[in-house]
Design a protein around this motif. Structure first.
Motif, PDB file in Angstrom:
ATOM      1  N   PRO A   1      11.821   7.690  -8.423  1.00 55.62           N
ATOM      2  CA  PRO A   1      11.112   7.110  -7.270  1.00 55.62           C
ATOM      3  C   PRO A   1      10.050   6.087  -7.650  1.00 55.62           C
ATOM      4  O   PRO A   1       9.751   5.188  -6.861  1.00 55.62           O
ATOM      5  N   ASN A   2       9.483   6.190  -8.842  1.00 59.34           N
ATOM      6  CA  ASN A   2       8.471   5.225  -9.247  1.00 59.34           C
ATOM      7  C   ASN A   2       9.047   3.814  -9.306  1.00 59.34           C
ATOM      8  O   ASN A   2       8.356   2.839  -9.011  1.00 59.34           O
TER       9      ASN A   2
ATOM     10  N   ARG B   1       3.747   5.521  -5.799  1.00 55.82           N
ATOM     11  CA  ARG B   1       3.477   5.530  -7.245  1.00 55.82           C
ATOM     12  C   ARG B   1       2.547   6.690  -7.608  1.00 55.82           C
ATOM     13  O   ARG B   1       2.804   7.444  -8.539  1.00 55.82           O
ATOM     14  N   TRP B   2       1.454   6.843  -6.857  1.00 59.96           N
ATOM     15  CA  TRP B   2       0.499   7.895  -7.200  1.00 59.96           C
ATOM     16  C   TRP B   2       1.029   9.286  -6.857  1.00 59.96           C
ATOM     17  O   TRP B   2       0.644  10.269  -7.478  1.00 59.96           O
ATOM     18  N   TRP B   3       1.937   9.379  -5.912  1.00 54.77           N
ATOM     19  CA  TRP B   3       2.607  10.649  -5.645  1.00 54.77           C
ATOM     20  C   TRP B   3       3.472  11.019  -6.854  1.00 54.77           C
ATOM     21  O   TRP B   3       3.488  12.177  -7.290  1.00 54.77           O
ATOM     22  N   CYS B   4       4.154  10.045  -7.413  1.00 54.97           N
ATOM     23  CA  CYS B   4       4.953  10.268  -8.622  1.00 54.97           C
ATOM     24  C   CYS B   4       4.060  10.706  -9.780  1.00 54.97           C
ATOM     25  O   CYS B   4       4.371  11.675 -10.491  1.00 54.97           O
TER      26      CYS B   4
ATOM     27  N   LEU C   1       0.825  -1.211   0.000  1.00 52.70           N
ATOM     28  CA  LEU C   1       0.000   0.000   0.000  1.00 52.70           C
ATOM     29  C   LEU C   1       0.861   1.265   0.000  1.00 52.70           C
ATOM     30  O   LEU C   1       0.541   2.242  -0.682  1.00 52.70           O
ATOM     31  N   ALA C   2       1.964   1.238   0.733  1.00 50.18           N
ATOM     32  CA  ALA C   2       2.893   2.372   0.721  1.00 50.18           C
ATOM     33  C   ALA C   2       3.487   2.555  -0.676  1.00 50.18           C
ATOM     34  O   ALA C   2       3.653   3.691  -1.143  1.00 50.18           O
ATOM     35  N   ALA C   3       3.788   1.457  -1.347  1.00 50.95           N
ATOM     36  CA  ALA C   3       4.313   1.534  -2.712  1.00 50.95           C
ATOM     37  C   ALA C   3       3.290   2.170  -3.647  1.00 50.95           C
ATOM     38  O   ALA C   3       3.644   2.999  -4.501  1.00 50.95           O
TER      39      ALA C   3
END
Length: 168
Positions: free
Chosen positions: A121-122, A86-89, A80-82
């Motif tokens: 970061p992705n 991903r969506w922050w990227c 979930l953190a990943a």
């Protein structure tokens, strides 16, 4: 097992949403002169990520892998953190985000959001999720195979991306 299958189904739906967004963003980039680099590795990437989701479903069923709470819950948190990373990227890059390597000439590198600390970061998110998602239900063969194959693919992808970004 039902909850885990639902998690994998939701992850698959999320991937489909990403592909739809990527198509829209690719059109945005191409309309601004964007050039795709290294398209040859893209089908391998799609196949590998599809294999991850299939492995997550098949290995626990075929090999009767149990849910082990001491492993499963931390791996769910990591997966979930990943997704959050991903969506922050994706949010940080906006219409420049894509599943393909498309560079719009003249646009500066993004240095905000998670890109303040990491160049890619992705890919950290992909590595974390590829390891964690199968391990939620102890699918260690899937986690190992995906991680090793993904590391080889990421070596190609990073070389392609870094070369493309350096040329702008």
């Amino acid at each position: 097992m039902t909850a885990y299958l639902l998690l994998i189904a939701l992850t698959a739906l999320e991937r489909l949403a990403e592909l739809r967004l990527a198509r829209r963003n690719a059109a945005w980039s191409r309309a601004r002169g964007g050039v795709e680099h290294g398209p040859g590795h893209y089908p391998v990437m799609v196949l590998l990520h599809t294999g991850l989701l299939l492995g997550c479903v098949l290995e626990p069923l075929v090999a009767a892998r149990p849910f082990v709470p001491a492993l499963g819950w931390p791996m769910l948190a990591l997966a979930l953190a990943a997704q959050g990373l991903r969506w922050w990227c994706i949010a940080t890059l906006g219409p420049r985000w894509n599943t393909r390597v498309i560079v719009v000439p003249g646009l500066p590198l993004v240095r905000t959001g998670p890109y303040r600390w990491l160049a890619h970061p992705n890919y950290l998110a992909v590595l974390a999720e590829g390891l964690a998602l199968p391990l939620v239900h102890t699918a260690w063969l899937t986690a190992t195979a995906f991680t090793l194959l993904n590391l080889a693919l990421l070596a190609v992808r990073l070389r392609c991306e870094n070369t493309a970004l350096a040329a702008t």
